[in-house]
Design a protein around this motif. Structure first.
Motif, PDB file in Angstrom:
ATOM      1  N   ASP A 108       3.935  -6.790 -10.363  1.00 58.64           N
ATOM      2  CA  ASP A 108       5.276  -6.286 -10.675  1.00 58.64           C
ATOM      3  C   ASP A 108       5.604  -4.990  -9.933  1.00 58.64           C
ATOM      4  O   ASP A 108       6.598  -4.329 -10.252  1.00 58.64           O
ATOM      5  CB  ASP A 108       5.398  -6.049 -12.190  1.00 58.64           C
ATOM      6  N   LYS A 109       4.795  -4.631  -8.956  1.00 60.92           N
ATOM      7  CA  LYS A 109       5.032  -3.390  -8.220  1.00 60.92           C
ATOM      8  C   LYS A 109       6.262  -3.508  -7.326  1.00 60.92           C
ATOM      9  O   LYS A 109       6.588  -4.586  -6.830  1.00 60.92           O
ATOM     10  CB  LYS A 109       3.814  -3.040  -7.359  1.00 60.92           C
ATOM     11  N   GLY A 110       6.920  -2.380  -7.105  1.00 63.23           N
ATOM     12  CA  GLY A 110       8.048  -2.335  -6.193  1.00 63.23           C
ATOM     13  C   GLY A 110       7.581  -2.104  -4.766  1.00 63.23           C
ATOM     14  O   GLY A 110       6.416  -1.767  -4.516  1.00 63.23           O
ATOM     15  N   SER A 111       8.490  -2.268  -3.817  1.00 67.18           N
ATOM     16  CA  SER A 111       8.122  -2.158  -2.405  1.00 67.18           C
ATOM     17  C   SER A 111       7.671  -0.747  -2.028  1.00 67.18           C
ATOM     18  O   SER A 111       6.755  -0.575  -1.215  1.00 67.18           O
ATOM     19  CB  SER A 111       9.293  -2.592  -1.522  1.00 67.18           C
ATOM     20  N   TYR A 112       8.300   0.282  -2.627  1.00 70.22           N
ATOM     21  CA  TYR A 112       7.889   1.655  -2.319  1.00 70.22           C
ATOM     22  C   TYR A 112       6.470   1.913  -2.811  1.00 70.22           C
ATOM     23  O   TYR A 112       5.650   2.520  -2.106  1.00 70.22           O
ATOM     24  CB  TYR A 112       8.842   2.670  -2.956  1.00 70.22           C
ATOM     25  N   GLU A 113       6.168   1.443  -4.008  1.00 68.84           N
ATOM     26  CA  GLU A 113       4.838   1.655  -4.580  1.00 68.84           C
ATOM     27  C   GLU A 113       3.767   0.980  -3.727  1.00 68.84           C
ATOM     28  O   GLU A 113       2.703   1.559  -3.468  1.00 68.84           O
ATOM     29  CB  GLU A 113       4.800   1.108  -6.009  1.00 68.84           C
ATOM     30  N   VAL A 114       4.039  -0.234  -3.283  1.00 69.05           N
ATOM     31  CA  VAL A 114       3.077  -0.955  -2.437  1.00 69.05           C
ATOM     32  C   VAL A 114       2.844  -0.206  -1.134  1.00 69.05           C
ATOM     33  O   VAL A 114       1.706  -0.044  -0.679  1.00 69.05           O
ATOM     34  CB  VAL A 114       3.576  -2.389  -2.154  1.00 69.05           C
ATOM     35  N   LEU A 115       3.927   0.268  -0.537  1.00 70.59           N
ATOM     36  CA  LEU A 115       3.812   0.993   0.727  1.00 70.59           C
ATOM     37  C   LEU A 115       3.085   2.321   0.527  1.00 70.59           C
ATOM     38  O   LEU A 115       2.219   2.697   1.329  1.00 70.59           O
ATOM     39  CB  LEU A 115       5.205   1.233   1.309  1.00 70.59           C
ATOM     40  N   HIS A 116       3.423   3.027  -0.551  1.00 69.64           N
ATOM     41  CA  HIS A 116       2.804   4.319  -0.844  1.00 69.64           C
ATOM     42  C   HIS A 116       1.295   4.164  -1.055  1.00 69.64           C
ATOM     43  O   HIS A 116       0.507   5.034  -0.655  1.00 69.64           O
ATOM     44  CB  HIS A 116       3.455   4.937  -2.083  1.00 69.64           C
ATOM     45  N   GLU A 117       0.895   3.048  -1.653  1.00 65.76           N
ATOM     46  CA  GLU A 117      -0.526   2.788  -1.906  1.00 65.76           C
ATOM     47  C   GLU A 117      -1.222   2.131  -0.709  1.00 65.76           C
ATOM     48  O   GLU A 117      -2.393   1.774  -0.791  1.00 65.76           O
ATOM     49  CB  GLU A 117      -0.673   1.885  -3.132  1.00 65.76           C
ATOM     50  N   LYS A 118      -0.476   1.973   0.381  1.00 69.22           N
ATOM     51  CA  LYS A 118      -1.001   1.315   1.582  1.00 69.22           C
ATOM     52  C   LYS A 118      -1.530  -0.082   1.259  1.00 69.22           C
ATOM     53  O   LYS A 118      -2.591  -0.508   1.723  1.00 69.22           O
ATOM     54  CB  LYS A 118      -2.092   2.164   2.238  1.00 69.22           C
ATOM     55  N   GLY A 119      -0.727  -0.787   0.476  1.00 70.07           N
ATOM     56  CA  GLY A 119      -1.115  -2.128   0.059  1.00 70.07           C
ATOM     57  C   GLY A 119      -1.210  -3.127   1.196  1.00 70.07           C
ATOM     58  O   GLY A 119      -1.799  -4.203   1.036  1.00 70.07           O
ATOM     59  N   TYR A 120      -0.654  -2.772   2.345  1.00 70.43           N
ATOM     60  CA  TYR A 120      -0.732  -3.670   3.506  1.00 70.43           C
ATOM     61  C   TYR A 120      -2.168  -3.860   3.977  1.00 70.43           C
ATOM     62  O   TYR A 120      -2.484  -4.840   4.659  1.00 70.43           O
ATOM     63  CB  TYR A 120       0.132  -3.143   4.657  1.00 70.43           C
ATOM     64  N   HIS A 121      -3.069  -2.937   3.611  1.00 73.37           N
ATOM     65  CA  HIS A 121      -4.472  -3.086   4.004  1.00 73.37           C
ATOM     66  C   HIS A 121      -5.086  -4.354   3.404  1.00 73.37           C
ATOM     67  O   HIS A 121      -6.015  -4.934   3.983  1.00 73.37           O
ATOM     68  CB  HIS A 121      -5.285  -1.864   3.579  1.00 73.37           C
ATOM     69  N   LEU A 122      -4.575  -4.776   2.251  1.00 71.02           N
ATOM     70  CA  LEU A 122      -5.089  -5.996   1.629  1.00 71.02           C
ATOM     71  C   LEU A 122      -4.800  -7.217   2.496  1.00 71.02           C
ATOM     72  O   LEU A 122      -5.551  -8.195   2.480  1.00 71.02           O
ATOM     73  CB  LEU A 122      -4.459  -6.185   0.242  1.00 71.02           C
TER      74      LEU A 122
END
Length: 267
Positions: free
Chosen positions: A129-143
């Motif tokens: 349920d995370k928002g796009s800013y939260e994913v980016l801030h957490e560097k979720g793209y590494h996954l």
């Protein structure tokens, strides 16, 4: 003595004839065996060649619905016996439950049925349920990066951002996410798709419209799977969505899987 010599000469002559005959027969037999083996090898090569041509033709037909970049990737990988890695990322709608398979699960089964097991691998990266800013801030793209995908199917977090983040910012976050993945995997194929439709959306429809316009302008491939669902003005759409209006039900997942499968499997 003379008779003995004659007998000996005759014996030698007969022995020579017999030995020569045996050698000749062996040579004929060896030649025949070699010819038979060569013929068998030629037949096997022809059969193998016909199989390969048939496989190439089937592969060409089965990839007809794909964009050229995707078809070339798939055909090249299959020809080199390389696994094609697909990563599907997005919100919690990608997650299967004990009661229900998600559309990526259904899609993977259909890929195996059409291409054979091991040609494709499909992995899901859900941001819940995370928002796009939260994913980016957490560097979720590494996954996504660590899975080294050949094809990235990304569902921007429009519903998670709805009422919280402006669509302009969501699109910036999308671009940044893709750029970060491409920084490591610069030849990756990116496919963008919206979440599922909902009945009579308001601002959500604006989000999806701008997502499509932005994706096409940026050169991303775009899956407009909404055409597969009942109209957003038709109450029948609710038959494919759970009561929370944020999650497809079993029929909705199958419908979504039908669209994606049709792109990858033209049969």
């Amino acid at each position: 003595m003379k008779k003995i010599a004659i007998v000996f000469v005759v014996f030698i002559a007969i022995a020579t004839i017999i030995v020569s005959k045996n050698l000749y027969d062996q040579k004929l037999k060896a030649t025949a065996t070699e010819a038979k083996q060569l013929m068998q090898e030629n037949i096997e090569q022809e059969i193998q060649s016909e199989k390969e041509e048939a496989q190439k033709e089937r592969l060409r037909l089965i990839t007809e619905n794909m964009d050229d970049a995707v078809a070339e990737l798939v055909i090249g990988a299959v020809g080199n016996n390389e696994e094609i890695k697909i990563v599907i990322t997005g919100s919690s709608v990608l997650e299967a439950t004990a009661e229900m398979d998600s559309w990526p699960d259904i899609f993977m089964e259909r890929l195996d049925e059409a291409y054979g097991h091991g040609v494709f691998s499909v992995e899901v990266v859900s941001y819940g349920d995370k928002g796009s800013y939260e994913v980016l801030h957490e560097k979720g793209y590494h996954l996504v990066v660590e899975k080294s995908p050949d094809i990235l199917v990304i569902e921007p977090l429009l519903l998670n951002d709805n009422g919280i983040t402006r669509i302009e910012d969501t699109l910036k976050h999308l671009d940044r996410f893709i750029d970060e993945v491409r920084e490591v995997h610069n030849d990756i194929v990116v496919i963008v798709q919206p979440p599922q439709p909902i009945f009579q959306p308001s601002y959500y429809l604006t989000q999806v419209t701008k997502l499509e316009e932005h994706s096409l302008a940026k050169g991303y491939l775009y899956f407009d799977h909404w055409d597969m669902w009942p109209s957003i003005e038709d109450e029948a759409l609710n038959e494919y969505i759970l009561d929370d209006q944020r999650t497809p039900n079993e029929d909705g997942h199958h419908l979504w899987a039908n669209f994606v499968s049709h792109y990858f499997i033209s049969e």
